[in-house]
Design a protein around this motif. Sequence first.
Motif, PDB file in Angstrom:
ATOM      1  N   LEU A  78     -29.277  97.979 -26.487  1.00 22.45           N
ATOM      2  CA  LEU A  78     -29.672  97.410 -27.776  1.00 22.45           C
ATOM      3  C   LEU A  78     -31.109  97.728 -28.166  1.00 22.45           C
ATOM      4  N   GLN A  79     -31.885  98.252 -27.248  1.00 22.75           N
ATOM      5  CA  GLN A  79     -33.282  98.527 -27.549  1.00 22.75           C
ATOM      6  C   GLN A  79     -33.421  99.735 -28.467  1.00 22.75           C
ATOM      7  N   THR A  80     -34.357  99.628 -29.374  1.00 26.11           N
ATOM      8  CA  THR A  80     -34.695 100.755 -30.243  1.00 26.11           C
ATOM      9  C   THR A  80     -35.594 101.702 -29.446  1.00 26.11           C
ATOM     10  N   PRO A  81     -35.840 102.899 -29.950  1.00 24.46           N
ATOM     11  CA  PRO A  81     -36.758 103.805 -29.249  1.00 24.46           C
ATOM     12  C   PRO A  81     -38.141 103.187 -28.988  1.00 24.46           C
ATOM     13  N   GLY A  82     -38.555 102.252 -29.814  1.00 21.29           N
ATOM     14  CA  GLY A  82     -39.842 101.584 -29.620  1.00 21.29           C
ATOM     15  C   GLY A  82     -39.802 100.466 -28.593  1.00 21.29           C
ATOM     16  N   GLY A  83     -38.625 100.178 -28.035  1.00 22.92           N
ATOM     17  CA  GLY A  83     -38.505  99.157 -27.012  1.00 22.92           C
ATOM     18  C   GLY A  83     -38.183  97.769 -27.522  1.00 22.92           C
ATOM     19  N   GLN A  84     -38.026  97.603 -28.826  1.00 24.35           N
ATOM     20  CA  GLN A  84     -37.656  96.306 -29.390  1.00 24.35           C
ATOM     21  C   GLN A  84     -36.134  96.223 -29.516  1.00 24.35           C
ATOM     22  N   LEU A  85     -35.612  95.013 -29.414  1.00 25.50           N
ATOM     23  CA  LEU A  85     -34.172  94.842 -29.612  1.00 25.50           C
ATOM     24  C   LEU A  85     -33.849  94.899 -31.096  1.00 25.50           C
ATOM     25  N   ARG A  86     -32.683  95.444 -31.404  1.00 29.22           N
ATOM     26  CA  ARG A  86     -32.245  95.537 -32.798  1.00 29.22           C
ATOM     27  C   ARG A  86     -31.901  94.173 -33.363  1.00 29.22           C
ATOM     28  N   ILE A  87     -31.381  93.283 -32.523  1.00 26.29           N
ATOM     29  CA  ILE A  87     -31.048  91.925 -32.955  1.00 26.29           C
ATOM     30  C   ILE A  87     -31.502  90.957 -31.863  1.00 26.29           C
ATOM     31  N   PRO A  88     -31.781  89.708 -32.230  1.00 22.55           N
ATOM     32  CA  PRO A  88     -32.177  88.740 -31.202  1.00 22.55           C
ATOM     33  C   PRO A  88     -31.000  88.398 -30.291  1.00 22.55           C
ATOM     34  N   VAL A  89     -31.320  88.174 -29.014  1.00 18.00           N
ATOM     35  CA  VAL A  89     -30.294  87.892 -28.014  1.00 18.00           C
ATOM     36  C   VAL A  89     -30.607  86.587 -27.298  1.00 18.00           C
ATOM     37  N   VAL A  90     -29.608  85.712 -27.247  1.00 21.37           N
ATOM     38  CA  VAL A  90     -29.668  84.506 -26.426  1.00 21.37           C
ATOM     39  C   VAL A  90     -28.759  84.767 -25.230  1.00 21.37           C
ATOM     40  N   VAL A  91     -29.367  84.868 -24.048  1.00 23.82           N
ATOM     41  CA  VAL A  91     -28.581  85.053 -22.836  1.00 23.82           C
ATOM     42  C   VAL A  91     -28.099  83.687 -22.365  1.00 23.82           C
ATOM     43  N   VAL A  92     -26.799  83.600 -22.057  1.00 25.13           N
ATOM     44  CA  VAL A  92     -26.207  82.402 -21.467  1.00 25.13           C
ATOM     45  C   VAL A  92     -25.500  82.882 -20.207  1.00 25.13           C
ATOM     46  N   SER A  93     -26.099  82.574 -19.054  1.00 25.84           N
ATOM     47  CA  SER A  93     -25.615  83.160 -17.811  1.00 25.84           C
ATOM     48  C   SER A  93     -25.571  82.149 -16.680  1.00 25.84           C
ATOM     49  N   GLY A  94     -24.709  82.408 -15.742  1.00 24.66           N
ATOM     50  CA  GLY A  94     -24.661  81.632 -14.514  1.00 24.66           C
ATOM     51  C   GLY A  94     -25.705  82.091 -13.517  1.00 24.66           C
ATOM     52  N   TYR A  95     -26.374  83.201 -13.812  1.00 25.67           N
ATOM     53  CA  TYR A  95     -27.433  83.712 -12.941  1.00 25.67           C
ATOM     54  C   TYR A  95     -28.660  82.827 -13.129  1.00 25.67           C
ATOM     55  N   ALA A  96     -28.926  81.978 -12.143  1.00 22.37           N
ATOM     56  CA  ALA A  96     -29.974  80.973 -12.293  1.00 22.37           C
ATOM     57  C   ALA A  96     -31.284  81.348 -11.623  1.00 22.37           C
ATOM     58  N   PHE A  97     -31.338  82.496 -10.945  1.00 24.50           N
ATOM     59  CA  PHE A  97     -32.569  82.873 -10.263  1.00 24.50           C
ATOM     60  C   PHE A  97     -33.628  83.333 -11.262  1.00 24.50           C
ATOM     61  N   VAL A  98     -34.879  83.067 -10.935  1.00 15.10           N
ATOM     62  CA  VAL A  98     -35.997  83.448 -11.791  1.00 15.10           C
ATOM     63  C   VAL A  98     -35.998  84.954 -12.033  1.00 15.10           C
ATOM     64  N   GLU A  99     -35.640  85.727 -11.008  1.00 12.17           N
ATOM     65  CA  GLU A  99     -35.624  87.182 -11.148  1.00 12.17           C
ATOM     66  C   GLU A  99     -34.678  87.628 -12.258  1.00 12.17           C
ATOM     67  N   ASN A 100     -33.511  86.964 -12.347  1.00  6.00           N
ATOM     68  CA  ASN A 100     -32.553  87.303 -13.395  1.00  6.00           C
ATOM     69  C   ASN A 100     -33.128  87.006 -14.775  1.00  6.00           C
ATOM     70  N   GLN A 101     -33.750  85.842 -14.890  1.00  5.80           N
ATOM     71  CA  GLN A 101     -34.347  85.457 -16.168  1.00  5.80           C
ATOM     72  C   GLN A 101     -35.467  86.414 -16.541  1.00  5.80           C
ATOM     73  N   GLU A 102     -36.345  86.717 -15.607  1.00 10.17           N
ATOM     74  CA  GLU A 102     -37.459  87.620 -15.895  1.00 10.17           C
ATOM     75  C   GLU A 102     -36.968  89.000 -16.312  1.00 10.17           C
ATOM     76  N   ARG A 103     -35.926  89.491 -15.629  1.00 12.57           N
ATOM     77  CA  ARG A 103     -35.393  90.818 -15.966  1.00 12.57           C
ATOM     78  C   ARG A 103     -34.825  90.830 -17.381  1.00 12.57           C
ATOM     79  N   ALA A 104     -34.029  89.806 -17.717  1.00 14.76           N
ATOM     80  CA  ALA A 104     -33.431  89.743 -19.056  1.00 14.76           C
ATOM     81  C   ALA A 104     -34.504  89.618 -20.130  1.00 14.76           C
ATOM     82  N   LEU A 105     -35.498  88.794 -19.893  1.00 14.63           N
ATOM     83  CA  LEU A 105     -36.568  88.628 -20.884  1.00 14.63           C
ATOM     84  C   LEU A 105     -37.394  89.904 -20.994  1.00 14.63           C
TER      85      LEU A 105
END
Length: 133
Positions: A78-105
């Motif tokens: 979903l990232q544009t060539p400039g590194g921004q997402l084309r649309i906003p994303v709300v992740v809803v995941s069972g992955y509760a580790f900080v590493e998962n959150q940091e990676r997604a953000l």
Amino acid sequence: MTAPPQLSLSPPPRILVVEDDYANRLLFADYLTFAGLTVLTLPDGTQIEQALANFQPNALVLDLGLPGPDGYHILEMLQTPGGQLRIPVVVVSGYAFVENQERALALGASQYLVKPVQMKQLVEAIQGVLADR
């Protein structure tokens, strides 16, 4: 279940939900529709490009643990060539580790919610990312 916060935008924002769990997908779709949003759901990311082109969502609700292309891959796609997402994303995941959150953000997700998520919290997160656009 409490009544959802109502979004009084016209036309109603379009939300694409990508969630492999049938019960969660149905719950998200029903609640978000009841909150005044127009919702399209996908059980995985294999048809996301087509859905983005045809449905033109204002925001995406994304699970990370998907069959086929996972949520991280979708965030990268979903990232544009400039590194921004084309649309906003709300992740809803069972992955509760900080590493998962940091990676997604780091990949551009606007919000990260851990399952089980309260539906009111999901609507508020969507309202927040739509307001930030």
